[in-house]
Design a protein around this motif. Sequence first.
Motif, PDB file in Angstrom:
ATOM      1  N   GLY A 153       0.794  -1.233   0.000  1.00 47.59           N
ATOM      2  CA  GLY A 153       0.000   0.000   0.000  1.00 47.59           C
ATOM      3  C   GLY A 153       0.819   1.272   0.000  1.00 47.59           C
ATOM      4  N   LEU A 154       2.147   1.170   0.186  1.00 45.57           N
ATOM      5  CA  LEU A 154       2.985   2.372   0.097  1.00 45.57           C
ATOM      6  C   LEU A 154       3.651   2.363  -1.275  1.00 45.57           C
ATOM      7  CD1 LEU A 154       4.291   4.890   1.371  1.00 45.57           C
ATOM      8  CD2 LEU A 154       6.173   3.410   2.120  1.00 45.57           C
ATOM      9  N   LYS A 155       3.160   3.217  -2.169  1.00 49.51           N
ATOM     10  CA  LYS A 155       3.692   3.192  -3.522  1.00 49.51           C
ATOM     11  C   LYS A 155       4.947   4.052  -3.629  1.00 49.51           C
ATOM     12  CE  LYS A 155       0.454   6.811  -4.704  1.00 49.51           C
ATOM     13  NZ  LYS A 155      -0.914   6.989  -5.178  1.00 49.51           N
ATOM     14  N   GLY A 156       5.716   3.816  -4.681  1.00 53.12           N
ATOM     15  CA  GLY A 156       6.901   4.640  -4.925  1.00 53.12           C
ATOM     16  C   GLY A 156       8.080   4.252  -4.046  1.00 53.12           C
ATOM     17  N   SER A 158      10.086   0.714  -3.416  1.00 52.48           N
ATOM     18  CA  SER A 158      10.183  -0.711  -3.693  1.00 52.48           C
ATOM     19  C   SER A 158      11.495  -1.251  -3.152  1.00 52.48           C
ATOM     20  CB  SER A 158      10.110  -0.948  -5.210  1.00 52.48           C
ATOM     21  OG  SER A 158      10.581  -2.248  -5.521  1.00 52.48           O
ATOM     22  N   ARG A 160      12.482  -4.180  -3.437  1.00 53.94           N
ATOM     23  CA  ARG A 160      13.052  -5.027  -4.477  1.00 53.94           C
ATOM     24  C   ARG A 160      13.867  -4.196  -5.470  1.00 53.94           C
ATOM     25  NH1 ARG A 160      10.078 -10.132  -7.272  1.00 53.94           N
ATOM     26  NH2 ARG A 160      11.690 -10.531  -8.831  1.00 53.94           N
ATOM     27  N   ARG A 177       8.490  -7.464   2.327  1.00 51.76           N
ATOM     28  CA  ARG A 177       7.293  -6.607   2.277  1.00 51.76           C
ATOM     29  C   ARG A 177       6.344  -7.040   3.388  1.00 51.76           C
ATOM     30  NH1 ARG A 177       4.591  -4.208  -3.011  1.00 51.76           N
ATOM     31  NH2 ARG A 177       6.587  -3.145  -2.777  1.00 51.76           N
ATOM     32  N   GLY A 185      -5.259  -0.407   2.552  1.00 54.40           N
ATOM     33  CA  GLY A 185      -5.324   0.285   1.272  1.00 54.40           C
ATOM     34  C   GLY A 185      -4.084   1.136   1.080  1.00 54.40           C
ATOM     35  N   GLU A 186      -4.273   2.339   0.547  1.00 54.15           N
ATOM     36  CA  GLU A 186      -3.130   3.169   0.213  1.00 54.15           C
ATOM     37  C   GLU A 186      -2.578   3.880   1.452  1.00 54.15           C
ATOM     38  OE1 GLU A 186      -3.767   4.909  -3.498  1.00 54.15           O
ATOM     39  OE2 GLU A 186      -2.123   6.342  -3.287  1.00 54.15           O
ATOM     40  N   TYR A 188       0.260   6.648   3.282  1.00 52.55           N
ATOM     41  CA  TYR A 188       1.063   7.851   3.049  1.00 52.55           C
ATOM     42  C   TYR A 188       2.061   8.018   4.183  1.00 52.55           C
ATOM     43  CZ  TYR A 188      -2.307   8.822  -0.550  1.00 52.55           C
ATOM     44  OH  TYR A 188      -3.085   8.716  -1.672  1.00 52.55           O
ATOM     45  N   ILE A 251      10.002   9.113  -2.148  1.00 55.75           N
ATOM     46  CA  ILE A 251       9.716  10.195  -3.086  1.00 55.75           C
ATOM     47  C   ILE A 251       8.539  10.993  -2.528  1.00 55.75           C
ATOM     48  CG2 ILE A 251      10.640   8.916  -5.054  1.00 55.75           C
ATOM     49  CD1 ILE A 251       7.743   8.531  -6.026  1.00 55.75           C
ATOM     50  N   PRO A 252       8.380  12.238  -2.960  1.00 49.27           N
ATOM     51  CA  PRO A 252       7.291  13.066  -2.441  1.00 49.27           C
ATOM     52  C   PRO A 252       5.925  12.405  -2.718  1.00 49.27           C
ATOM     53  CG  PRO A 252       8.809  14.346  -3.793  1.00 49.27           C
ATOM     54  CD  PRO A 252       9.186  12.915  -3.970  1.00 49.27           C
ATOM     55  N   PRO A 253       4.938  12.622  -1.866  1.00 43.94           N
ATOM     56  CA  PRO A 253       5.000  13.418  -0.632  1.00 43.94           C
ATOM     57  C   PRO A 253       5.691  12.636   0.472  1.00 43.94           C
ATOM     58  CG  PRO A 253       2.813  12.464  -0.918  1.00 43.94           C
ATOM     59  CD  PRO A 253       3.618  12.052  -2.107  1.00 43.94           C
TER      60      PRO A 253
END
Lengths: 422, 527
Positions: A153-156, A158, A160, A177, A185-186, A188, A251-253
């Motif tokens: 759920g934490l994008k940006g 990785s 890997r 992970r 879900g997502e 921040y 990466i931001p935010p």
Amino acid sequence: MSGNTHDVMVIGAGFAGMAAALFAAQAGLSVAQSGVTGGIDFSTGFIDLMGVHPVAEGVRWDDPWAAVEAVSRDCSKHPYARMNRPDMEAAIDGFTDFLASQGLEYTGHADRNCRALTPAGTVKRTWRVPRTAWKGVLALESAAPTVIVDFHGLKGFSGRQLVEMRKATWPGLRTARVTFPRGSGELYPEHMAWALADPKYRAKLAEAVAPHLGDAEYLGFPAVLGLVDPGRVVAHLEELTGRQVFEIPTIPPSIAGPRLRGAFDRGLPPLGVRTLSQATVTEAGMDRDGFRFVVGRGGGKTEVRAGAAILATGRFFGKGLMADRHAIREAVFDLPVVQPETREQWHDREFFNARGHAANASGLEVDELFRPLARDGRPAHERLFAAGAILAHQDWMRMKCGAGLAITSAWRAVQGLRQGVD
Amino acid sequence: MEIMETRVLILGGGATGTGLARDLALRGVDCLLAERRDINAGASGGNHGLLHSGARYVASDAAAAIECREEGELLKRLAPQCIEDTGGLFVAVQGDDENYIANFESMCAASTVPTRPLDLAEARHLEPALSDRLIAAYATEDASVDPFMLSLDNLAQAVDKGARYLRNAKLVGFEMDGGRIARSVFLNQTAGERFAIEAEIVVNATGAWAGMVAALAGAHIDILYSSGSLLVTQDRLTTRVVNRLRKAADSDILVPGGTVSVLGTTSVTIDSPDLCRPTVAEADAIIDDARAMIPVLETTRYIRAYAGVRPLVMVAGVGDARSVSRNFSLIDHEKDDVDNFVTITGGKLTTYRLMAERTGDLVCAKLGVDAPCTTRIEPLPASTRGEWTEPGLGPRRWIGERDGDDIILCECEMVSRKAVNQIIDGMDGQYGSSLLNGIGLRSRVGKGPCQGGFCGLRVTGHLYDEGYVSGLRGVHEMHAFTRRRWRGLRPVLWGLPLVQADLQEALYCGALDLELEADARDDGGDL
């Protein structure tokens, strides 16, 4: 409209504006500061001093002071060419001491750049890193067995990617992970950092990573480990996991911006800085006696008068510089901007062109006291100074001198200002 | 060397090539389409996305006008998913040629192109963005078309009917046997290996590259490369297609496409189609000219530029690019003593189906197949391969169908992780030199205001997570993707796009040192 008179108005709330407000207040001047969330919210939290020169050859320096010397010699108009090392050290130490007093400790090697992991898996050279990132510098240097944790759920970010990028020289790097103990879900970084203010969630996080630790000596997380006192969160996680814990920027935010901004929001008002935060200068005027500004719009307008001003408004993203189809302009006083002749020359045909883009070296020309020059080549005003990325003849993005240039030029601007006042 | 066999080898995966693959597959003719890079990598992906009513050509080429009118009507009926039937306007402003204006209606009538005069107040009521210096306005039946969805849907039905296709297959040469092409030799650009295809007939549908391909077989076609640049606005400025009512010139068409508008175009003769890219000077020229028609074009935000090459087939004695016919050329290379080789080039997106039909007819005649073309009556089915190119689909899907653990990777256009996986599945493992560029082509990823600055990083992380890339490959992908986006960004870097580009460089170079870590690689071409 309420009014007030100050010794100096600092326009801008990025690294340069914050540093200028700090140094001016520490010098006993009465300071007003305006500016909206700027580049600081998009920073890694690292303090770069100088890393690459000549840019076209991509030469990277471990000794930033030697790099400063080299760039001062080769590019005589670079702002660093007008500084000396003791001042620069005093400026950066003053800045990081202040941050430490607000719970954000910085550290680094005594005389050389750190090598720090970025969220892209690249390794960058930087002068000072948040203490919470320091163990990562050590882990990378020793290529010790390390687990990078990332989250569903934490994008940006990785783990890997980091492992793949570094595996050639860091075989002991692994990734795991896990599910973050609060929220689904997502995710921040700022929300995660708030959650980890609660020791209960740190314990749950430690439980989640426990099965993945193996022989790892180090445990790396994306930078989500607390907002106000990340040092305590890291120490607690070290205690819970028995591993050396560090953070890698996201990466931001990201959390770096809110942490820095929080430190200034807490620390500057007690020094007497009047912060008009989240408001920009909408009108500006200057005459022999000083400056008059209107900050904000509509009902929240504030008029500020000041005997001196420091322009720390940044470049295009910070809105210190603006461009239409034909020219680059300075946003507050319409000061002349050194720039390529035509828009065709602003940017190279290749984004990653080794030389960088000519537009990046555009900006304000200043005198020895860091006063921007008017069209006649003389200072636009006796007591108007400029600091940070708005200065011409530097390319902080390619030279890796962003925060360092901001802080040291803010120091010089305040020095110049004090000469005038004294 | 691996050898594949097919009855008909189609070179080129633009609108014509994919349209021909569908045409032949519907006739039951075995065919294989090979594309050097990716679907619509040439002019099919570098145009306005305009479905011509024909009115643009009534003065210069009545036959082309009639073809456009007929084909436009057919496509609106048979491929509605690819078309937004916006209607069009032709407008003139003070200073435009009054003779041209006076003759427009009768010229349209002569070409059976429907048109209706509008009073100026009505025109400005319909399109408030129009200049108040309007002197004439007509309603026409222009529409906008999504060229990517069109080609992807054509290909999808072709594949359903048994056609095969290869992307990232670069033609290296032909092995000739007497007066025939015995084998076509390719380089598989994903694997770096050569392979060959044996076909009874080879169709050259490579657009602007048709002359170069023909030369490999010893045939000759003289092609003028006319590069046209276009600008994409951040917002949709008009409801309808707006044309300048004047003799065909630069910057006289504004086409809405979903949430944006596309403005163009120029006509610059270039030496090679591989040199096609939009320039700063062209962007300025387009805006300086078109703002007379729609003044807000001076101040609106542009998000990028792009360019395509028109392949204009030269006939002896014709001079400049605008006066060369925009009609298509179907060439049977028997005349060059290559019996099993056909070239189809030139033409317009609007007439792609007709070009495919005529080519299919010729191919079938040469093969002795008598199955008739059915694309004139058979609807083009909507496919899942094309759907993610549609602006606005991302948000609708996200709100309507998302499940708990999906997350958004492209925030500007709301493309989620699952959508990216679906797009990759649709690429059938043929990723070529850049998987990320392939995703960008098939979706809105990289096309919103961030222009790839953020989504490029996030999608790259996702590619690592899912194991699509390893080692330094992901950063090479980032480079290829960024280079491609930059081509379109550079001409429009002032105002907010410059602010966004400043942020992207601060992130990529200032924070991440991406310019130092991986080699920049040339991935060729433009989209």
